[in-house]
Write a protein that holds these residues in place. Structure first.
Motif, short mmCIF file in Angstrom:
data_model
loop_
_atom_site.label_atom_id
_atom_site.label_comp_id
_atom_site.label_asym_id
_atom_site.label_seq_id
_atom_site.Cartn_x
_atom_site.Cartn_y
_atom_site.Cartn_z
N SER A 55 0.88 -1.02 -0.11
CA SER A 55 -0.01 0.05 0.03
C SER A 55 0.84 1.09 -0.03
O SER A 55 0.40 2.28 -0.76
CB SER A 55 -0.88 -0.05 1.11
OG SER A 55 -0.35 0.13 2.54
N GLU A 56 2.08 1.09 0.76
CA GLU A 56 2.90 2.31 0.67
C GLU A 56 3.52 2.66 -0.87
O GLU A 56 3.64 3.61 -1.07
CB GLU A 56 4.01 2.22 1.74
CG GLU A 56 3.78 2.23 3.09
CD GLU A 56 4.78 1.72 4.16
OE1 GLU A 56 4.45 2.25 5.38
OE2 GLU A 56 5.54 0.82 3.71
N PHE A 57 3.63 1.41 -1.19
CA PHE A 57 4.36 1.59 -2.81
C PHE A 57 3.52 1.92 -3.71
O PHE A 57 3.86 3.06 -4.56
CB PHE A 57 4.66 0.41 -3.13
CG PHE A 57 5.65 0.07 -4.37
CD1 PHE A 57 6.88 0.83 -4.54
CD2 PHE A 57 5.00 -0.15 -5.67
CE1 PHE A 57 7.73 0.84 -5.81
CE2 PHE A 57 5.82 -0.30 -6.82
CZ PHE A 57 6.95 0.19 -6.85
N VAL A 58 1.91 1.54 -3.64
CA VAL A 58 1.15 2.20 -4.38
C VAL A 58 0.86 3.75 -4.33
O VAL A 58 0.68 4.41 -5.06
CB VAL A 58 -0.20 1.48 -4.10
CG1 VAL A 58 -1.28 2.07 -4.95
CG2 VAL A 58 -0.16 0.05 -4.73
N ALA A 59 1.01 4.14 -3.00
CA ALA A 59 0.83 5.65 -2.49
C ALA A 59 1.82 6.27 -3.15
O ALA A 59 1.89 7.30 -3.78
CB ALA A 59 0.70 5.61 -1.25
N GLN A 60 3.11 5.84 -3.13
CA GLN A 60 4.25 6.39 -3.90
C GLN A 60 4.19 6.45 -5.35
O GLN A 60 4.58 7.57 -6.06
CB GLN A 60 5.61 5.72 -3.29
CG GLN A 60 6.15 5.73 -1.99
CD GLN A 60 6.97 4.79 -1.75
OE1 GLN A 60 7.89 4.32 -2.47
NE2 GLN A 60 7.64 4.74 -0.52
N VAL A 61 3.77 5.47 -5.91
CA VAL A 61 3.46 5.60 -7.37
C VAL A 61 2.30 6.44 -7.65
O VAL A 61 2.59 7.27 -8.92
CB VAL A 61 3.00 4.22 -7.93
CG1 VAL A 61 2.87 3.96 -9.31
CG2 VAL A 61 4.42 3.07 -7.85
N ARG A 62 1.27 6.58 -7.00
CA ARG A 62 0.31 7.47 -7.19
C ARG A 62 0.71 8.91 -7.05
O ARG A 62 0.59 9.64 -7.92
CB ARG A 62 -0.74 7.38 -6.28
CG ARG A 62 -2.00 6.46 -6.66
CD ARG A 62 -3.06 6.02 -5.52
NE ARG A 62 -4.07 5.58 -6.17
CZ ARG A 62 -5.09 5.21 -5.28
NH1 ARG A 62 -5.14 5.41 -4.26
NH2 ARG A 62 -6.22 4.81 -5.93
N PHE A 63 1.71 9.23 -6.09
CA PHE A 63 2.18 10.55 -5.82
C PHE A 63 3.09 11.05 -6.98
O PHE A 63 2.90 12.18 -7.24
CB PHE A 63 2.65 10.75 -4.48
CG PHE A 63 3.34 12.05 -4.22
CD1 PHE A 63 2.54 13.25 -4.59
CD2 PHE A 63 4.73 12.39 -3.73
CE1 PHE A 63 2.80 14.46 -4.27
CE2 PHE A 63 5.05 13.59 -3.23
CZ PHE A 63 4.16 14.51 -3.63
N ALA A 64 3.87 10.12 -7.28
CA ALA A 64 4.94 10.59 -8.45
C ALA A 64 3.98 10.76 -9.88
O ALA A 64 4.40 11.58 -10.58
CB ALA A 64 5.65 9.19 -8.79
N GLN A 65 2.87 9.71 -10.09
CA GLN A 65 2.07 10.07 -11.23
C GLN A 65 1.50 11.36 -10.99
O GLN A 65 1.25 12.12 -11.95
CB GLN A 65 1.33 8.91 -11.49
CG GLN A 65 0.55 8.93 -12.69
CD GLN A 65 1.67 9.02 -13.95
OE1 GLN A 65 2.45 8.18 -14.21
NE2 GLN A 65 1.15 9.62 -15.01
#
Length: 127
Positions: A55-65
Motif C-alpha cells: 500500500s505504501e508503494f502504491v501511494a508512492q506510485v500514485r504521488f509520483a504520477q
C-alpha cells in the motif's frame, strides 16, 4: 514477464503495472503480482527488502504520477484524479494534501516552473 528481476527491475515493473491498473481503481496486490508473473509473497518480500509494503508503494506510485500529471496544465484535475484511480476528486485532493501538504491547484501552481517533481526527489525505495 521475466521472473529474474533485479530488485530495481522488479520495482520498475511493479510501477508500470500499477500505473496501468490505476484508472480502474486501486490495484489489488493479486492483480499486480499476476501481471508481473510472480507470487504475492515474493512481491511482498521484495518490497519489504526495499523498506515499504504494497500500500505504501502504491501511494508512492500514485504521488509520483500525480506530480507528473499536475505539471501538465493541459490535463484537467478531474482527469488526473481518474487516471490515479480516484472516482471522487475530493479523495484525490485529500490524498495529495497528505502527500504534499497542499491542494492539487496549489501543487500545480508551485510545480509549474520546476523541472523535477518533488515526488521524484523523495522516493523511498532504492536499489
Amino acid at each position: 514477464m521475466n521472473r529474474g528481476f533485479t530488485r530495481q527491475g522488479l520495482l520498475s515493473a511493479m510501477q508500470e503495472v500499477i500505473i496501468d491498473l490505476l484508472p480502474n481503481g486501486y490495484p489489488l496486490i493479486t492483480s499486480t503480482a499476476a501481471r508481473i508473473g510472480i507470487s504475492v509473497r515474493t512481491m511482498q518480500r521484495r518490497l519489504a527488502e526495499s523498506g515499504v509494503n504494497y500500500s505504501e508503494f502504491v501511494a508512492q506510485v500514485r504521488f509520483a504520477q500525480a506530480c507528473r500529471d499536475l505539471k501538465n496544465p493541459q490535463i484537467p484535475l478531474g482527469k488526473v484524479s481518474d487516471r490515479l484511480g480516484y472516482r471522487d476528486p475530493s479523495r484525490f485532493s485529500r490524498a495529495l494534501a497528505r502527500w504534499a501538504g497542499m491542494a492539487p491547484r496549489q501543487y500545480r501552481q508551485q510545480e509549474a516552473g520546476s523541472s523535477v517533481c518533488v515526488a521524484e526527489t523523495q522516493r523511498r525505495y532504492h536499489d
